[in-house]
Design a protein around this motif. Structure first.
Motif, PDB file in Angstrom:
ATOM      1  N   ASP A 394       2.111   0.868   3.266  1.00 27.77           N
ATOM      2  CA  ASP A 394       2.636   1.349   4.542  1.00 27.77           C
ATOM      3  C   ASP A 394       3.911   0.640   4.960  1.00 27.77           C
ATOM      4  O   ASP A 394       4.411   0.833   6.070  1.00 27.77           O
ATOM      5  N   GLY A 395       4.473  -0.205   4.094  1.00 25.11           N
ATOM      6  CA  GLY A 395       5.692  -0.921   4.419  1.00 25.11           C
ATOM      7  C   GLY A 395       5.490  -2.205   5.176  1.00 25.11           C
ATOM      8  O   GLY A 395       6.463  -2.889   5.507  1.00 25.11           O
ATOM      9  N   VAL A 396       4.245  -2.565   5.472  1.00 23.10           N
ATOM     10  CA  VAL A 396       3.917  -3.796   6.199  1.00 23.10           C
ATOM     11  C   VAL A 396       3.091  -4.689   5.281  1.00 23.10           C
ATOM     12  O   VAL A 396       2.129  -4.226   4.650  1.00 23.10           O
ATOM     13  N   ASP A 397       3.444  -5.962   5.197  1.00 28.46           N
ATOM     14  CA  ASP A 397       2.722  -6.882   4.329  1.00 28.46           C
ATOM     15  C   ASP A 397       1.355  -7.239   4.894  1.00 28.46           C
ATOM     16  O   ASP A 397       1.167  -7.339   6.112  1.00 28.46           O
ATOM     17  N   GLU A 398       0.409  -7.426   3.992  1.00 28.80           N
ATOM     18  CA  GLU A 398      -0.814  -8.160   4.280  1.00 28.80           C
ATOM     19  C   GLU A 398      -0.677  -9.543   3.629  1.00 28.80           C
ATOM     20  O   GLU A 398       0.141  -9.722   2.728  1.00 28.80           O
ATOM     21  N   VAL A 399      -1.472 -10.500   4.077  1.00 28.45           N
ATOM     22  CA  VAL A 399      -1.374 -11.861   3.558  1.00 28.45           C
ATOM     23  C   VAL A 399      -2.762 -12.331   3.134  1.00 28.45           C
ATOM     24  O   VAL A 399      -3.721 -12.249   3.914  1.00 28.45           O
TER      25      VAL A 399
END
Length: 491
Positions: A394-399
């Motif tokens: 979705d274009g957003v990082d997870e960490v």
């Protein structure tokens, strides 16, 4: 999915966040029935103060399931007894089609009844709910429900190594389509190539017995030798003697050496390869010099200081990464603090702090503290770096963040651990969530690496020490990828 099942999922998510202590729905239903109020509905504002006092809750969550055409919408209201007339917060999410219960007849199905409310109380002492929205809210539109991601799905064991791995890193540094992998122990750094589902050794560097390796990270250098390895190495307690290796043919050779700083390689442009280098000067008493970080520039065959970096005073050049948690803004700094909480910073401003502890490690540097006549060596622990990657496209990082639990509560981080696991930090419309996504491993999660791609590939190192004071042990390497995986020590 029936409303009761959605309610159960919501209760599990609240409990897993670590921020809430959820009161069982049955207690709420009994309390309402005793007053002649059906539990299937919205609690009247006048009942909130006595309800909160009786059940010892601070907030009431009111989940409502609605249908808009063919779309199911979950709306959650946060109610406070002090302000019973209006919710103090509101969140909405679109549910997948399977969340709608099928109609019993061919006629159009009415909207399902609202789910019974769930009472929730934060852990004691209860924190005050902020009067303004969560800082730097990422999403402005209702979030579609996303499938839960689990690290245990497709996880295979590559190999057991008869030594403790202090650090692991991986990236396609030279751009040939095959990722390089670096494994570090206390006395050596080994470089591999991930060829399909095999690790092939490329070169090994031995640092010598006069000090120990604290961490190792891959760094992209300029051609003709793009593969570099940043090594933090401490010579006894006299200070850091860090260096940078580069791959020349089949050898790892020193490219830069005698750096009196703790080095941290970061992915500054989000392409999955570390090309940015920070350095924090060594402090003889505190180890990490507070608030001072320099940026380095690779200039041909030289490493030059290229100005200061704005960081918070709590920053340490360990257990930190850059992540794009806001698609409209610059990357944010995600770090593990000295007190083992996870922080998110935008510049020097902290925008979030985890309610639970994270991190934990076998690896430590040392400083010498003068006490009476004889100086005392004090350990300073290095943390496994979080791994930032866009898992759902979705274009957003997870960490991905390691959390290791010590057996002995009065000796935190010292040698013995009951197990380690991996947590997932994710930006949501209301802030951030931090949830477990892996099994409990028998040992310390000493390194997490996420290779960007479709789908992403995750590498883990789980180290287990033998005995309380022993320096020996073993390490298991894991890979999350479809299919079978093998490990090769040969070239």
């Amino acid at each position: 999915m029936p409303a009761a099942a959605l309610l159960a999922e919501l209760e599990r998510a609240l409990a897993a966040s670590g921020r809430f202590r959820v009161v069982a729905h049955d207690r709420l239903a009994v309390w309402l029935l005793e007053r002649g109020v059906p539990p299937q509905g919205v609690v009247a504002p006048a009942l909130l103060p006595p309800l909160a006092e009786a059940l010892r809750v601070t907030y009431l969550l009111m989940p409502l399931v609605k249908t808009l055409g063919d779309t199911a919408v979950l709306e959650v209201l946060v109610l406070a007894p002090a302000r019973p007339q209006q919710p103090v917060a509101r969140a909405m999410a679109l549910l997948p089609p399977q969340a709608l219960a099928p109609p019993a007849v061919a006629a159009p199905a009415p909207a399902p009844p609202p789910a019974p409310p769930a009472a929730a109380a934060p852990p004691s002492p209860p924190p005050a709910l902020p009067s303004r929205p969560a800082p730097r809210e990422v999403f402005k539109q209702p979030l579609p429900a996303r499938e839960a991601w689990r690290l245990s799905e497709g996880l295979v064991e590559l190999q057991r190594l008869p030594y403790l791995v202090h650090a692991i890193d991986a990236a396609d540094v030279d751009g040939d389509g095959q990722a390089e992998v670096v494994l570090a122990t206390a006395t050596q750094v080994a470089l591999y190539r991930l060829a399909g589902e095999r690790l092939q050794r490329l070169a090994t560097f031995r640092s010598g017995p006069q000090g120990k390796v604290l961490s190792a990270q891959l760094l992209r250098l300029d051609p003709p030798h793009p593969v570099g390895v940043v090594v933090n190495w401490q010579r006894n307690v006299t200070g850091m003697d860090s260096f940078i290796l580069r791959l020349e043919g089949e050898r790892l050779v020193r490219w830069q050496q005698h750096l009196d700083a703790i080095l941290l390689a970061l992915d500054g442009d989000g392409d999955g390869v570390r090309e940015t280098l920070w350095g924090q000067p060594f402090d003889r008493e505190q180890f990490f010099r507070k608030g001072l970080v320099q940026r380095y520039r690779l200039a041909g065959d030289a490493l030059e200081v290229d100005g200061r970096v704005e960081v918070p005073d709590s920053f340490r050049a360990t257990g930190a990464t850059l992540a794009r948690l806001n698609p409209a803004g610059p990357p944010q700094l995600v770090l593990i603090s000295a007190l083992h909480s996870l922080h998110i910073y935008q510049g020097a401003e902290r925008v979030w702090k985890s309610p639970t502890e994270v991190g934990g490690s076998y690896v430590y540097g040392e400083v010498e503290k003068a006490q009476s006549r004889d100086p005392v060596k004090e350990p300073v622990f290095f943390e496994p770096a979080p791994a930032a990657v866009d898992l759902d496209g979705d274009g957003v990082d997870e960490v991905l963040v390691a959390r290791n639990q010590a057996v002995l509560g009065f000796m935190p981080n010292l040698n013995q651990f009951s197990g380690g696991e991996v947590l997932l930090l994710r930006a949501e419309g209301f802030g951030y969530t931090l949830t477990p996504v892996s099994p409990q491993f028998d040992g310390v999660v000493s390194g997490i690496v996420a290779l960007r791609g479709q789908p992403p590939v995750v590498l883990l190192a789980v180290a287990r020490r033998r005995g309380l004071l022993s320096h020996g042990g073993d390490t298991r390497l894991f890979l999350q990828k479809r299919g079978q995986a093998t490990f090769s020590e040969g070239r």
